[in-house]
Enzyme design. Structure first.
Site, mmCIF file in Angstrom:
data_model
loop_
_atom_site.group_PDB
_atom_site.id
_atom_site.type_symbol
_atom_site.label_atom_id
_atom_site.label_comp_id
_atom_site.label_asym_id
_atom_site.label_seq_id
_atom_site.Cartn_x
_atom_site.Cartn_y
_atom_site.Cartn_z
ATOM 1 N N TRP A 114 0.835 -1.212 0.000
ATOM 2 C CA TRP A 114 0.000 0.000 0.000
ATOM 3 C C TRP A 114 0.866 1.256 0.000
ATOM 4 C CZ3 TRP A 114 -4.368 -1.304 -1.779
ATOM 5 C CH2 TRP A 114 -4.917 -2.552 -1.454
ATOM 6 N N ASP A 149 -1.803 6.632 6.290
ATOM 7 C CA ASP A 149 -2.855 5.716 5.873
ATOM 8 C C ASP A 149 -3.055 4.739 7.028
ATOM 9 O OD1 ASP A 149 -4.483 3.758 4.880
ATOM 10 O OD2 ASP A 149 -3.137 3.129 3.266
ATOM 11 N N LYS A 200 -12.451 -1.916 7.981
ATOM 12 C CA LYS A 200 -11.767 -2.857 8.857
ATOM 13 C C LYS A 200 -12.181 -2.632 10.316
ATOM 14 C CE LYS A 200 -8.399 -2.720 5.270
ATOM 15 N NZ LYS A 200 -8.145 -4.032 4.698
#
Lengths: 365, 365
Positions: free
Chosen positions: B105, B176, B200
């Protein structure tokens, strides 16, 4: 448990959904079928969700008779992000795109395009507060536009294109169909790019449907971030990153409902009947007047006024007390707006007309 | 109606949600409270939804102790769109941003930034397949970065920053936090921009939370489309266009649940206990080995292998048959991954360890 009372919801969006869809979604919150995992909790890479997104796509292809050579994409950000994504991908530096200005959303779309190239206003009804769709004779295209953009239905002003405009030369047609998508039969082959926020006719907010002619990917004119590149969604089958899984699931249920109702022909006939009944009453009323010009009237959003703001407010309150909710018009037009999307029940139109008649009898103009 | 069977869902995202949240959402599908209009069908401009988004913001401010001078924003497009939006707003042409490369990511985030300016890799653990978080001593910043970007938890590789990196000079910290947001106490004042996909720890997919230090709006370095401009969300209180209303509603319910559970301290302790128990077992196992280096281990995603692909596959099947779902690791690491987000019940960890012990006793290395 008794069924909860449901009012008639005239909201312009997010809007009423079929009750059977809400019931089915409710049954799958704790466990999607017998998977033991709720619909919101499933991985987007797992078989159960992949089956859902594939079924949603297949239903769209079937219901709208999508020709070969088109991709069905699920995006986020609503039509407002498409206002930027479309020119970012397809309007070259120094190039021109033509916009048909029929309301606030067209103007917002044109404004975003100006960040990337030139915008030519092919027609506009702004001088009369967007009360109508300019005719083809009033529409002048530029010499060689990259594309022609129009808003098929104008939620705020209650107008709707009777048929698609015909773009000149090699230009392709781009349509923001957020407020009338799948409300009547559509000839997808006329479009290069057709996009719509789901929250009026298709499902909850947070999902954007786009149908794109694949060959247009070759016209991409600049490098753009992955999430703003149509190619990412075409190649990754809208699963490049985590999509709005629950929204796509509800959209699939709504598509199943559309199919069960008889598809777009049947849905279109029912929508026309609902709106015609309401316009007929408005045309005969001494108190209420529709605001959109005849020939441009929307079957989705019926806007009307009494001509007196206080009387408008009194009627909205009167209707609200009778379970007729969210009838207040947008501030750009004032008065009332009755949104009659696919899932809005015909009985609600009867109830509204009944309330207007009663109100009229005691509040004559 | 009997409660549906619920399995233990180790999915890395979308992930397990609190059952009380699913029940409450289910109760409001047909009618939000006594409004007579379902939660998905309410206008985003109406009082009921505005109360929801305001309550969600207030809960975030309270739970995370957000200092004055920060905005709480609800966006779409997931972290992947933030990978582009952040540099689009804050990385000037010719400027440099520093990225801490700790997994797939981070790399994707850096790739998007390269479209707008220069990217300096401040550190990277790619040489060892991202098995650890490089130490501050291994991290070298550029001379005058616009910002420093890091991924607080690496879902795929199961590593997590023990503490935030400290950006040099006037640079601000961008994080992030998609896979560990609100999983433990957080000092928001250390961040310029903190963003996370909700799917999540916070709710369903399709909502992105961002917390932004307001003075950074003055560092905007180019004109960008409205939907990609943080200012649009700050000024319009995330209601510039139709937001993902249902997603924000579920997020609000999850925040209420976090508060009821005792807030981030209590949640953090519980998460640490869950993960520690599992790592302790793994460290003692003769068959299973954790893949992340000690000191870098994630409390959210516990990755482990047997060292033999066939044995891994056999265990995943064995666990699946016992109601322990979605344990397959990401293909970049292989083996197994147990995601233990906020809503994952401690009893599920016990069940997993039990299954591993049983499996180990019959499949010793």
């Amino acid at each position: 448990m008794s069924a909860p009372l449901r009012h008639y919801n005239f909201s312009a969006g997010p809007a009423v959904l079929p009750e059977s869809v809400l019931e089915e979604a409710g049954r799958n919150l704790m466990s999607l079928g017998d998977t033991g995992v709720g619909i919101m909790e499933h991985s987007h890479r797992g078989k159960p969700f992949v089956a859902i997104i594939e079924r949603a796509e297949a239903l769209i292809r079937k219901i709208a008779n999508v020709p070969d050579g088109y991709s069905v994409l699920f995006l986020q950000g609503g039509a407002s992000l498409q206002f930027a994504m479309c020119p970012m991908n397809f309007l070259p530096d120094g190039g021109t795109a033509d916009y048909l200005m029929t309301g606030s959303w067209s103007k917002k779309a044109g404004k975003e395009a100006k960040l990337f190239g030139k915008v030519h206003t092919a027609c506009s009804s702004e001088a009369t507060n967007f009360d109508r769709i300019p005719s083809p004779a009033e529409t002048t295209y530029s010499d060689d536009p990259a594309y022609v953009h129009f808003t098929s239905n104008n939620t705020i002003f209650g107008t709707q294109f009777p048929t698609e405009p015909t773009p000149p030369g090699d230009a392709f047609l781009v349509c923001d169909a957020s407020s009338d998508i799948f409300s009547r039969p559509v000839d997808v082959s006329k479009y290069g790019l057709l996009y719509a926020g789901a929250q009026k006719n298709l499902g909850p907010s947070g999902v954007t449907l786009a149908i794109l002619r694949n060959d247009l990917l070759e016209r991409k004119c600049r490098e753009v971030p992955a999430m703003l590149d149509y190619k990412t969604y075409v190649e990754g089958q809208s699963l490049y990153n985590t999509p709005p899984t629950f929204g796509i699931y509800v959209l699939m249920l709504v598509l199943e409902w559309i199919e069960k109702e008889g598809g777009l022909s049947a849905i279109g006939e029912r929508n026309e009947a609902k709106a015609t009944k309401l316009y007929d009453y408005l045309d005969s009323s001494k108190l209420f007047k529709p605001t959109a010009a005849k020939g441009s009237r929307s079957l989705m959003n019926v806007c009307f006024v009494t001509g007196n703001e206080e009387t408008d407010a009194a009627f909205i309150k009167y209707a609200d007390e009778r379970g007729l909710k969210t009838l207040k018009g947008h501030r750009s037009v004032g008065g009332m707006r009755a949104s009659l999307y696919n899932a809005f029940p015909p009985a609600g139109v009867d109830k509204l007309i009944e309330a207007m008649q009663e109100f009229e009898s005691t509040h004559a103009a």
